[in-house]
Write a protein that holds these residues in place. Sequence first.
Motif, PDB file in Angstrom:
ATOM      1  N   ALA A 176       0.902  -1.135  -0.057  1.00 20.94           N
ATOM      2  CA  ALA A 176      -0.010  -0.130  -0.160  1.00 20.94           C
ATOM      3  C   ALA A 176       1.007   0.973  -0.041  1.00 20.94           C
ATOM      4  O   ALA A 176       0.308   2.261  -0.300  1.00 20.94           O
ATOM      5  N   MET A 177       2.055   1.017   0.395  1.00 19.18           N
ATOM      6  CA  MET A 177       3.005   2.296   0.252  1.00 19.18           C
ATOM      7  C   MET A 177       3.213   2.740  -1.105  1.00 19.18           C
ATOM      8  O   MET A 177       3.512   4.170  -1.248  1.00 19.18           O
ATOM      9  N   ALA A 178       2.987   1.945  -2.037  1.00 22.05           N
ATOM     10  CA  ALA A 178       3.080   2.614  -3.498  1.00 22.05           C
ATOM     11  C   ALA A 178       1.742   2.836  -4.034  1.00 22.05           C
ATOM     12  O   ALA A 178       1.744   2.914  -5.429  1.00 22.05           O
ATOM     13  N   ALA A 179       0.875   3.193  -3.298  1.00 24.00           N
ATOM     14  CA  ALA A 179      -0.516   3.460  -3.901  1.00 24.00           C
ATOM     15  C   ALA A 179      -0.516   4.706  -4.899  1.00 24.00           C
ATOM     16  O   ALA A 179      -1.408   4.286  -6.044  1.00 24.00           O
ATOM     17  N   PRO A 180       0.221   5.668  -4.885  1.00 29.56           N
ATOM     18  CA  PRO A 180       0.052   6.600  -5.979  1.00 29.56           C
ATOM     19  C   PRO A 180       0.430   6.074  -7.409  1.00 29.56           C
ATOM     20  O   PRO A 180      -0.103   6.249  -8.562  1.00 29.56           O
ATOM     21  N   LEU A 181       1.521   5.314  -7.450  1.00 29.46           N
ATOM     22  CA  LEU A 181       1.953   4.370  -8.571  1.00 29.46           C
ATOM     23  C   LEU A 181       1.120   3.323  -8.844  1.00 29.46           C
ATOM     24  O   LEU A 181       0.729   3.458 -10.192  1.00 29.46           O
TER      25      LEU A 181
ATOM     26  N   VAL B 166      -1.847  -6.210  -3.281  1.00 30.19           N
ATOM     27  CA  VAL B 166      -1.535  -5.224  -2.290  1.00 30.19           C
ATOM     28  C   VAL B 166      -1.082  -5.833  -1.219  1.00 30.19           C
ATOM     29  O   VAL B 166      -2.104  -6.266  -0.285  1.00 30.19           O
ATOM     30  N   GLU B 167       0.035  -5.723  -0.715  1.00 33.71           N
ATOM     31  CA  GLU B 167       0.479  -6.623   0.630  1.00 33.71           C
ATOM     32  C   GLU B 167       0.256  -5.700   1.608  1.00 33.71           C
ATOM     33  O   GLU B 167       0.861  -4.320   1.767  1.00 33.71           O
ATOM     34  N   LEU B 168      -0.321  -6.209   2.832  1.00 31.20           N
ATOM     35  CA  LEU B 168      -0.424  -5.344   4.338  1.00 31.20           C
ATOM     36  C   LEU B 168       1.060  -5.654   4.930  1.00 31.20           C
ATOM     37  O   LEU B 168       1.740  -6.231   4.879  1.00 31.20           O
ATOM     38  N   PRO B 169       1.030  -4.347   5.711  1.00 31.58           N
ATOM     39  CA  PRO B 169       2.293  -4.542   6.590  1.00 31.58           C
ATOM     40  C   PRO B 169       2.365  -5.675   7.463  1.00 31.58           C
ATOM     41  O   PRO B 169       1.384  -5.941   8.247  1.00 31.58           O
ATOM     42  N   GLY B 170       3.442  -6.349   7.760  1.00 28.10           N
ATOM     43  CA  GLY B 170       3.534  -7.604   8.364  1.00 28.10           C
ATOM     44  C   GLY B 170       2.957  -8.761   7.694  1.00 28.10           C
ATOM     45  O   GLY B 170       3.251  -9.903   8.465  1.00 28.10           O
ATOM     46  N   GLN B 171       2.544  -8.818   6.481  1.00 23.79           N
ATOM     47  CA  GLN B 171       1.800 -10.083   6.030  1.00 23.79           C
ATOM     48  C   GLN B 171       2.735 -10.959   5.703  1.00 23.79           C
ATOM     49  O   GLN B 171       2.357 -12.108   6.089  1.00 23.79           O
ATOM     50  N   VAL B 172       3.947 -10.763   5.143  1.00 24.73           N
ATOM     51  CA  VAL B 172       4.923 -11.858   4.836  1.00 24.73           C
ATOM     52  C   VAL B 172       5.535 -12.247   6.031  1.00 24.73           C
ATOM     53  O   VAL B 172       5.438 -13.671   5.981  1.00 24.73           O
TER      54      VAL B 172
END
Length: 376
Positions: A45-50, A69-75
Amino acid sequence: MSGDSNEAAAERVAAVIDPAGMAELLIGWCLEVEAHQKIVIRSTAMAAPLLLELQRAVLAREAWPTLHVELPGQVKSFYENACDAQLDDFDDVAMAEAKELTAVLGIQAPHDARELAGVDPSRIARAARARRPLRERTMKKRWCSTLWPTPAGAELAGMELEEFAAFVRGATFLDRPDPPAAWGELGAFQAELIERLKGVRELRIEAEGTDLKLSVKGRSWVNSDGRRNMPSGEIFSGPVESSAEGRIRFTIPSAPAGVEVDGVELVFAKGRVVEARAERGDEYLQQALATDEGARSLGEVGIGTNFGITRPVGSILFDEKIGGTVHLALGRSYPETGGRNESALHWDLICDLRAGGRLTADGAPLLVDGKFVAPA
């Protein structure tokens, strides 16, 4: 780490790198998307604008975008909570998608660049082995990797966020009036290097702690001009699997799976690693070498040509392209080079020749102190 919200950090980056311009470069130059194609785009989600601009660009070409879109801590959560069956297999949905997609675009945009630092390396290795068929299927399709700056990435690079964004903008040639034309110019220079290497049998890498010979007889060189990686700037081939002899010290740190590994020294005999140590991250190194039978052999030799990348930033996508460096990959070969090594591992390690190193091709100097030498 910046205290900005994700949205505020993304806005600061977008003020330096135009997301629409980057999306056009990726979709147009890198992937050459056409109508009715199925494009899978993976990031956080950090790359949302792109991501939003990429979706727009794919739709504008009448193709089909799918965003993962990967969530924080998902991996990290996966590796900590997966049972044995989930580590040692993968679901059918992922393979079905790999079979159907036309191209895949991966965008590094970490929430935490060291998220996996505390994860047992053996669990990462198990999952990599299990997913090898999935990777092999995906690698047969059109693919590209790139990076969107985040506070975590900037921290890893030792830069402020805007400084890192400007660095990425320059490395990808997005600061040029016509980025695709600039990549075309670099591609022409690399084509000349490949012409020089046609028919070469042996490469020799020499630097402090390094004297390694390997054969590229009968192997092809690939011109990486931004079609696969953005940024790019390298030519690469597949060494003859039984040929590497000698010692090499990799002087630029790497951070595979968020684990910092530095001061790697390898000794090769008959193409295989027979001794290995790392000043930092030695446990990860030993686990990587134990991934499978092919992990102790070389799958790639590459030469960096992007002099717009002047220093390592902790991302192999950038660091292996530094002009005047050489990198070797343990594990999987790229079949288009003629390489035959098979492995779930593909780990690029970089030897910096800019301060007292040299690369020769059948005895003729190609790189000396990080500068290309004109043919005699």
